[in-house]
Design a protein around this motif. Structure first.
Motif, mmCIF file in Angstrom:
data_model
loop_
_atom_site.group_PDB
_atom_site.id
_atom_site.type_symbol
_atom_site.label_atom_id
_atom_site.label_comp_id
_atom_site.label_asym_id
_atom_site.label_seq_id
_atom_site.Cartn_x
_atom_site.Cartn_y
_atom_site.Cartn_z
ATOM 1 N N MET A 1 4.091 6.141 -4.940
ATOM 2 C CA MET A 1 4.368 6.233 -6.377
ATOM 3 C C MET A 1 3.269 6.963 -7.132
ATOM 4 O O MET A 1 3.477 7.391 -8.268
ATOM 5 N N MET A 2 2.105 7.122 -6.531
ATOM 6 C CA MET A 2 1.031 7.860 -7.190
ATOM 7 C C MET A 2 1.448 9.304 -7.435
ATOM 8 O O MET A 2 1.363 9.822 -8.550
ATOM 9 N N SER B 1 15.388 8.778 7.112
ATOM 10 C CA SER B 1 14.943 7.767 8.080
ATOM 11 C C SER B 1 13.789 8.281 8.931
ATOM 12 O O SER B 1 13.106 7.500 9.588
ATOM 13 N N VAL B 2 13.555 9.590 8.911
ATOM 14 C CA VAL B 2 12.348 10.140 9.546
ATOM 15 C C VAL B 2 11.112 9.554 8.872
ATOM 16 O O VAL B 2 10.099 9.292 9.512
ATOM 17 N N ALA B 3 11.193 9.353 7.571
ATOM 18 C CA ALA B 3 10.112 8.715 6.803
ATOM 19 C C ALA B 3 10.781 7.822 5.777
ATOM 20 O O ALA B 3 10.905 8.168 4.614
ATOM 21 N N SER B 4 11.234 6.656 6.219
ATOM 22 C CA SER B 4 12.137 5.830 5.416
ATOM 23 C C SER B 4 11.538 5.400 4.089
ATOM 24 O O SER B 4 12.245 5.237 3.106
ATOM 25 N N ASP B 5 10.224 5.207 4.017
ATOM 26 C CA ASP B 5 9.622 4.766 2.769
ATOM 27 C C ASP B 5 9.823 5.781 1.662
ATOM 28 O O ASP B 5 10.041 5.418 0.505
ATOM 29 N N ALA B 6 9.738 7.051 2.003
ATOM 30 C CA ALA B 6 9.943 8.091 0.999
ATOM 31 C C ALA B 6 11.364 8.013 0.443
ATOM 32 O O ALA B 6 11.588 8.235 -0.748
ATOM 33 N N GLY B 7 12.319 7.696 1.304
ATOM 34 C CA GLY B 7 13.697 7.571 0.835
ATOM 35 C C GLY B 7 13.846 6.465 -0.188
ATOM 36 O O GLY B 7 14.475 6.645 -1.236
ATOM 37 N N TYR B 8 13.281 5.309 0.094
ATOM 38 C CA TYR B 8 13.381 4.187 -0.827
ATOM 39 C C TYR B 8 12.653 4.470 -2.139
ATOM 40 O O TYR B 8 13.185 4.237 -3.226
ATOM 41 N N ALA C 1 0.827 -1.209 0.000
ATOM 42 C CA ALA C 1 0.000 0.000 0.000
ATOM 43 C C ALA C 1 0.861 1.257 0.000
ATOM 44 O O ALA C 1 0.569 2.230 -0.711
ATOM 45 N N VAL C 2 1.932 1.235 0.804
ATOM 46 C CA VAL C 2 2.828 2.398 0.857
ATOM 47 C C VAL C 2 3.438 2.668 -0.499
ATOM 48 O O VAL C 2 3.556 3.820 -0.940
#
Length: 548
Positions: free
Chosen positions: A134-135, A174-181, A128-129
């Protein structure tokens, strides 16, 4: 003459690793084989009644932690897999648990395999993330905003500094790690390609920043609060004083900068020379030459997107800063930590990209209507189909592996070996770091490992005259370097997908070979930094000495 020879030998070894790694079956099949292997191994260990008894820090409430990427899906394993996000700021307590190896081939195991398949995938929220993140990026990319931003970055930043900028932004993410990836890694690859540098070097640099230096930051992050809480519960077993969330702040901030510099050197001196020159014709040359009209349209689009960015930031601040604002924590009024602001960060970033992308498209005349926006999102989602299938199998493997308790049994046994080691405090700290580095390959996750190790090692080191904050700092050093080479990294398939945009035959071996130099050199450099910090007696945080 010896240095070039050594470099050639190292490159040859990494090339062999890449070739062997890329001969590994497709990730879907690889994780299927791993599930079969774990099932057989778990049954053998179950027959021999392998179990451990240990004190461990666990949340007071069973549902205090939500597994963001582990996809436990009904498993009775009470800890999540890397990385994690708390639902509330959990309270921890030390309890004694007997941890047996559970077999996947018993009646209970087979029942779990069959009944949890759907829930494992449904609870694997990285899916879901990925779609949500990616949207917004898809709209921005489809409108041309991403390419324009990359050109601006390339024009403004000196060539030799871009690698460090991308790595350090990855560390901060790493504050919002998903955004980094999901955002930074593709952006870094594209930025390097635009510069005429190998895009896989940019991908590797950003991946190292996001993941191999995950445990530290120049900011206070939600991970800090969770590690601190677990540490304080373990301190309750001793006579030491509890610590605060800033106990490792000085060491964490210094590590963020120093290790980012180390990763930059690895990128420029090892990774890029091995990759060689990239043929830009492989990604087309339409970005290279712009007419005056296109430049004017791009400038107008960037101006419109900057207006949109200012408005979006203003709205976020309005929803965050005033007392009682919806993104503040309702009871304490906090903004950073386990708060609505942090929980909504991925969606807010997505919204910013989406709105800015739309306004860029309006200004640059690349977006004519809602149909173009929907088409961009649809195209992006369609490109994720293969990735989603891989994540389906990964979610099953992680859930089944956790069900067996094998990672926890291994962790506790390794902790026991360290506990029995009759060596000095500093040597034991370094040995602890090395064990964590190795263990992280099969048990990635900054919080679950600390929940196992803290109750064991905090009392031991306190008796040796070592402060709890020092043990926590050592743990941070060991937790991250192998994140980039473990097959349990849930974003690894996505990173392979990004790499295949620039190198069609890229596979798991390609990524592992790229990242091994980062793992080895970052681990050594970080250990040396820790030893130097310890030897100099520098404080780890404000009011927190490294020695008692």
């Amino acid at each position: 003459m010896t240095v070039p020879a050594t470099n050639e030998q190292g490159a040859s070894m990494l090339d062999r690793i890449e070739r062997v790694g890329n001969k590994i079956p497709h990730p879907v099949m690889m994780f299927l084989y791993l599930i079969i292997f774990v099932a057989v191994l778990s049954h053998i260990l179950y027959i021999f009644d392998v179990r451990v008894t240990e004190e461990i820090a666990v949340p007071v409430a069973e549902d205090a932690l939500v597994d963001e990427h582990g996809g436990l899906g009904g498993s009775d394993v009470p800890y999540p897999v890397y990385p994690i996000t708390p639902n509330d700021d959990p309270e921890y307590e030390i309890v004694e648990q007997t941890i047996p190896v559970e077999s996947l081939l018993t009646v209970d195991g087979i029942r779990f395999v069959l009944t949890s398949f759907v829930s494992n995938f449904a609870g694997f929220t990285v899916v879901a993330v990925t779609f949500v993140a990616m949207m917004g990026v898809g709209v921005a990319e489809g409108a041309g905003l991403m390419a324009a931003l990359i050109r601006k970055l390339v024009n403004v930043a000196p060539r030799g500094v871009i690698a460090f900028i991308l790595i350090f932004v990855g560390v901060l993410s790493s504050v919002a790690s998903d955004a980094g990836y999901l955002i930074l890694i593709p952006l870094a690859a594209a930025a390097f390609a635009t510069l005429g540098r190998h895009p896989l070097a940019g991908l590797a640099a950003a991946y190292a920043g996001v993941s191999a230096v995950f445990g530290v930051n120049i900011l206070i992050t939600p991970i800090d609060s969770m590690l601190t809480e677990i540490t304080n519960e373990a301190i309750g077993l001793t006579t030491a004083q509890p610590i605060s969330v800033t106990a490792n702040f000085f060491f964490s901030a210094a590590s963020s900068v120093v290790i980012a510099l180390v990763a930059m050197v690895v990128t420029q001196r090892i990774v890029e020379p091995r990759l060689g020159t990239y043929d830009r014709a492989l990604i087309g040359s339409d970005e290279d030459v712009q007419s005056e009209q296109e430049k004017a349209a791009e400038a107008k689009g960037l101006r419109y997107s900057s207006y949109a960015l200012v408005v979006m930031v203003g709205l976020v601040l309005l929803a965050t800063l005033p007392p009682g604002a919806p993104l503040r924590e309702p009871e304490t009024g906090a903004i950073i930590g386990t708060t609505p602001f942090m929980d909504s960060l991925i969606f807010l970033i997505t919204l910013v990209f989406l709105v800015c992308g739309v306004f860029y498209g309006i200004g640059a005349k690349t977006v004519k209507g809602s149909g173009d926006v929907i088409a961009s999102v649809t195209k992006t989602f369609a490109g994720l189909a293969g990735l989603i299938f891989m994540l389906l199998m990964i979610s099953q493997f992680i859930a089944y592996f956790n069900f067996t308790n094998i990672p926890r049994v291994v962790a506790v046994e390794m902790a026991g070996i360290l506990e029995r080691a009759n060596i000095g405090a500093l040597a034991l700290l370094v040995l602890l770091i090395i064990v964590i580095i190795v263990l992280n390959i099969i048990l990635p996750g900054v919080v679950p490992k600390w929940a196992i190790f803290a109750p064991v090692f905090i009392p031991i080191f306190v008796r040796l005259g070592v402060t709890p904050q020092t043990v926590l700092a050592a743990y941070r050093v060991g937790d991250s370097p192998t994140n980039v080479i473990t097959p349990l990294m849930v974003y690894l398939p996505f990173i392979v997908t990004v790499a295949q945009r620039y190198q069609k035959d890229a596979g798991l071996g390609t990524i592992v070979a790229l990242m091994i130099p980062y793992t080895l050199i970052i681990a050594v450099a970080w250990i040396l930094l820790f030893v130097l910090w310890f030897a100099l007696g520098l404080p780890l945080g404000p009011g927190y000495p490294i020695a008692a």
